[in-house]
Structure formats: structure tokens, C-alpha cells
Design a protein around this motif. Structure first.
Motif, PDB file in Angstrom:
ATOM      1  N   GLU A   2       0.714  -1.187   0.059  1.00  0.00           N
ATOM      2  CA  GLU A   2       0.072   0.071   0.081  1.00  0.00           C
ATOM      3  C   GLU A   2       0.870   1.343  -0.057  1.00  0.00           C
ATOM      4  O   GLU A   2       0.410   2.217  -0.812  1.00  0.00           O
ATOM      5  N   LEU A   5       2.203   1.844  -3.427  1.00  0.00           N
ATOM      6  CA  LEU A   5       0.992   2.376  -4.411  1.00  0.00           C
ATOM      7  C   LEU A   5       0.650   3.792  -4.091  1.00  0.00           C
ATOM      8  O   LEU A   5       0.349   4.529  -5.118  1.00  0.00           O
ATOM      9  N   VAL A   6       0.457   4.226  -2.932  1.00  0.00           N
ATOM     10  CA  VAL A   6       0.293   5.431  -2.296  1.00  0.00           C
ATOM     11  C   VAL A   6       1.357   6.641  -2.955  1.00  0.00           C
ATOM     12  O   VAL A   6       0.995   7.544  -3.547  1.00  0.00           O
ATOM     13  N   THR A  74     -11.235   0.235  -0.155  1.00  0.00           N
ATOM     14  CA  THR A  74     -10.178   0.402   0.728  1.00  0.00           C
ATOM     15  C   THR A  74      -9.149  -0.596   0.421  1.00  0.00           C
ATOM     16  O   THR A  74      -9.336  -1.506  -0.170  1.00  0.00           O
ATOM     17  N   GLY A  75      -8.030  -0.076   0.863  1.00  0.00           N
ATOM     18  CA  GLY A  75      -6.750  -1.015   0.508  1.00  0.00           C
ATOM     19  C   GLY A  75      -6.236  -0.853  -0.696  1.00  0.00           C
ATOM     20  O   GLY A  75      -6.362   0.078  -1.458  1.00  0.00           O
ATOM     21  N   ALA A  76      -5.330  -2.024  -1.009  1.00  0.00           N
ATOM     22  CA  ALA A  76      -4.564  -2.063  -2.264  1.00  0.00           C
ATOM     23  C   ALA A  76      -5.483  -2.046  -3.564  1.00  0.00           C
ATOM     24  O   ALA A  76      -5.213  -1.395  -4.595  1.00  0.00           O
ATOM     25  N   ARG A  77      -6.640  -2.515  -3.411  1.00  0.00           N
ATOM     26  CA  ARG A  77      -7.620  -2.574  -4.827  1.00  0.00           C
ATOM     27  C   ARG A  77      -8.049  -1.215  -5.144  1.00  0.00           C
ATOM     28  O   ARG A  77      -7.861  -0.730  -6.223  1.00  0.00           O
ATOM     29  N   LEU A  79      -6.589   1.590  -4.195  1.00  0.00           N
ATOM     30  CA  LEU A  79      -5.302   2.431  -4.779  1.00  0.00           C
ATOM     31  C   LEU A  79      -4.849   1.985  -6.115  1.00  0.00           C
ATOM     32  O   LEU A  79      -4.721   2.909  -7.070  1.00  0.00           O
ATOM     33  N   THR A 204      -8.412   6.218   1.010  1.00  0.00           N
ATOM     34  CA  THR A 204      -8.441   4.852   0.705  1.00  0.00           C
ATOM     35  C   THR A 204      -7.370   4.003   1.333  1.00  0.00           C
ATOM     36  O   THR A 204      -7.659   3.024   1.667  1.00  0.00           O
ATOM     37  N   ALA A 205      -6.119   4.557   1.516  1.00  0.00           N
ATOM     38  CA  ALA A 205      -4.996   3.984   2.218  1.00  0.00           C
ATOM     39  C   ALA A 205      -5.226   4.001   3.735  1.00  0.00           C
ATOM     40  O   ALA A 205      -4.626   3.237   4.461  1.00  0.00           O
ATOM     41  N   ILE A 332      -3.947  -8.066  -7.833  1.00  0.00           N
ATOM     42  CA  ILE A 332      -4.534  -7.237  -6.590  1.00  0.00           C
ATOM     43  C   ILE A 332      -6.043  -7.110  -6.647  1.00  0.00           C
ATOM     44  O   ILE A 332      -6.561  -6.903  -7.562  1.00  0.00           O
TER      45      ILE A 332
END
Length: 332
Positions: A2, A5-6, A74-77, A79, A204-205, A332
Motif C-alpha cells: 500500500e 502504491l500511495v 479500501t486498501g490496495a485494490r 489504490l 483509501t489507504a 491485486i
């Protein structure tokens, strides 16, 4: 994952803002350059500074973009969704810049967000898209055209007994102010859209819980847009300044003043992310129509309008394709 990705979203978001700057530089300076009120170098430098300042004037549009268009998982998806939208919007900006078409970076970004949300089973706030995007997309060009026509008619009436050469000289100087106002409005409107996307990624993260825009995001986005604006975008400058209608300084002043007015009203009163490209282009058409309808090159105008309507689905499809590719390769 994460964190990576951010960081990537922030970097790509600033890259998008840079492309927004060089793609939309024409919005602020095309009329001033083509009427020879300002040299290209001076106009670009002034526009870059005013874009930077404009980015600090408000965050209402950023909140609309970040929270009112889609709800990302929320999370990696989630992002990955935001990252794909940025790539799709950048791809559309580069393509239309290459073709010399003054399309909307605003609608490219929002179309990309909606396109990705649809293929990733995210939530699209259709009421927000309709109220904050579709209606402003339809109304702002009409208002820009009408206001450009009205302001130029007022100029013609006010200076009807003045020497034409003296009037041209006066408005050539006045265009410095109107171009600065247009560049300030461009920074106010367009910088906030990237702010909204970066804040969407932070929420989101789980890095922040509200959609308020941190100062460091404002500063980074403002700097990226200013750098992009200074880099130019001469292909689109030629289209906006010369291929729609023949511009003189009074028409340039009227078009810039009309467009800047629309940008400020929509940003401060309605917090709606409208297109600076559509607004200034329609205002230019309005000033051209004061001479006669045939003074506007309607063939070029038609091509621009078609590109406007293709932007939303075009950027959406590009972003959806990026998401499906990244989703398949990263699992992901």
C-alpha cells in the motif's frame, strides 16, 4: 504494497498535473500570444506563476473530485483503481495534445475515475457526476459563448467612436490583466482536481479520514502544474488562438474576461470541476460571432466539440484497460 502504491499515485498524480499544465497552457495564454499582447515566453512565465497562486485559493473543487464522484474500495485494490485512472487520463491528455485538440483534462480525469470504477465494481456517485460534471459540462460552454459575445458587444459599443489603432493598443495592454485572471482561474480550477485524487488515495489507504487537503499536497500540485504550464503546449495554443476565429486584442480581452468569470463563479459558489478548455474556447467563439456567424470556423469548432464529447468515454476506456492489465499482472 500500500505504501508503494500511495507513493506511486502521488508521483503519477503530479505527472498528470504536469501534462494538465502543458496541455491546458493554451487556455490562459493563446489569445494573448496570438494577438501579440504578450510574447510566448513572457505569457508562459506569467501563466505559470498565476497557476501556482491560483492553486492556493480554495479546495472546494478538490473535495468534490475526491469524495463526490466515486467511492473506491479500501486498501490496495482501491489504490490500484486510483492509479489506473491517472494513467488513463494521462494517456488521453498526451493523445489529444499530439492531435492538437483542446480537450478537457478535467473530464479526462473524471471519465477515467468512472471508467475504472465500473470495471472494478467500485461505486459511482451518479448524482454527483450528473450535478457536478454533466450539467456544468453542458452549461459552461453555453454561458462562456453568451458571455464572450455580450462582453465584446459591450466593448464595441463603448469604443465605437474611438480610434481603432488606439483601441487596439489599449486592449493589448489590458490583455495582460485578463490573461493573468484566466491563468489564476485555471490554477484555481484544474490544480484542485489532482489534489482531490491524491486525497482520495490517502483516504483509501487509511492515512487520513477526512477529505481535507493537506498543505503539502497543495504546494506539490501547484508546483507541478506551474512547471507544466511553463513547458508550453504550442500545438494547442495554435488551435485555440488561430484556428477557431481571427482574434484581435479587444476580442481576446473579452474572451479571457468571460472565461475567467465563469471559472471563479463555478469554483467558489458551486465547487464544480468545470473545463477551462471548454470555457475559453466557447468564449472565443462568442467573440467571433459578434462580427458575423461565418467569422467562426465552424468546421474546426465542430471537431473540438466532438473531441469534448469523446473525452469522457475515451479516457474511461483507457483507464479501464490499464486497470484490467494491472489487475491481471499484479493479482491485486
Amino acid at each position: 504494497m500500500e505504501i508503494t502504491l500511495v507513493v506511486l499515485i502521488i508521483v503519477v498524480g503530479l505527472a498528470f498535473d504536469f501534462t494538465n499544465g502543458f496541455h491546458d497552457a493554451a487556455n490562459a495564454i493563446a489569445t494573448s500570444v496570438c494577438t501579440r499582447a504578450l510574447t510566448p515566453r513572457v505569457a508562459l512565465a506569467m501563466a505559470a506563476v498565476m497557476n501556482f497562486v491560483g492553486a492556493f485559493l480554495g479546495t472546494g473543487v478538490a473535495v468534490t473530485v475526491g469524495s463526490g464522484i466515486i467511492a473506491a474500495p479500501t486498501g490496495a485494490r482501491g489504490l490500484l483503481l486510483v492509479l489506473s485512472a491517472l494513467f488513463g487520463a494521462i494517456a488521453w491528455n498526451v493523445f489529444t495534445w499530439w492531435r492538437g485538440l483542446p480537450t478537457s483534462s478535467t473530464h479526462a480525469l473524471i471519465g477515467a475515475l468512472v471508467g475504472v470504477a465500473l470495471v472494478s465494481f467500485g461505486t459511482v456517485h451518479w448524482s454527483g457526476v450528473l450535478d457536478k460534471v454533466v450539467w456544468p459540462m453542458l452549461l459552461s460552454p453555453v454561458i462562456g459563448l453568451a458571455l464572450g459575445y455580450t462582453l465584446h458587444m459591450a466593448v464595441l459599443w463603448t469604443f465605437r467612436r474611438s480610434s481603432p489603432s488606439r483601441t487596439v493598443r489599449r486592449f493589448r495592454m489590458a490583455q495582460t490583466l485578463s490573461a493573468a485572471a484566466m491563468a489564476l482561474g485555471h490554477g484555481l480550477q484544474d490544480a484542485q482536481k489532482t489534489m482531490g485524487v491524491i486525497v482520495l488515495a490517502l483516504v483509501t489507504a487509511g492515512w487520513q479520514h477526512s477529505f481535507s487537503v493537506p498543505v503539502w499536497v497543495i504546494a506539490a500540485v501547484a508546483a507541478a502544474m506551474a512547471a507544466g504550464t511553463y513547458s508550453g503546449g504550442r500545438r494547442i495554443i495554435t488551435t485555440v488562438g488561430r484556428r477557431i476565429v481571427h482574434l484581435d486584442p479587444p476580442r481576446g480581452f473579452a474572451a479571457e474576461s468571460a472565461a475567467a468569470t465563469v471559472l471563479y463563479v463555478t469554483a467558489f459558489l458551486f465547487k464544480a470541476p468545470i473545463s477551462t478548455t471548454q470555457t475559453i474556447t466557447s468564449a472565443i467563439m462568442g467573440t467571433g460571432a459578434t462580427r458575423r456567424a461565418s467569422a467562426v470556423r465552424w468546421g474546426m469548432a465542430r471537431s473540438i466539440v466532438v473531441a469534448w464529447f469523446l473525452t469522457f468515454p475515451g479516457a474511461g476506456l483507457a483507464a479501464a484497460a490499464v486497470y484490467l492489465l494491472l489487475h491481471a499482472t499484479t493479482a491485486i
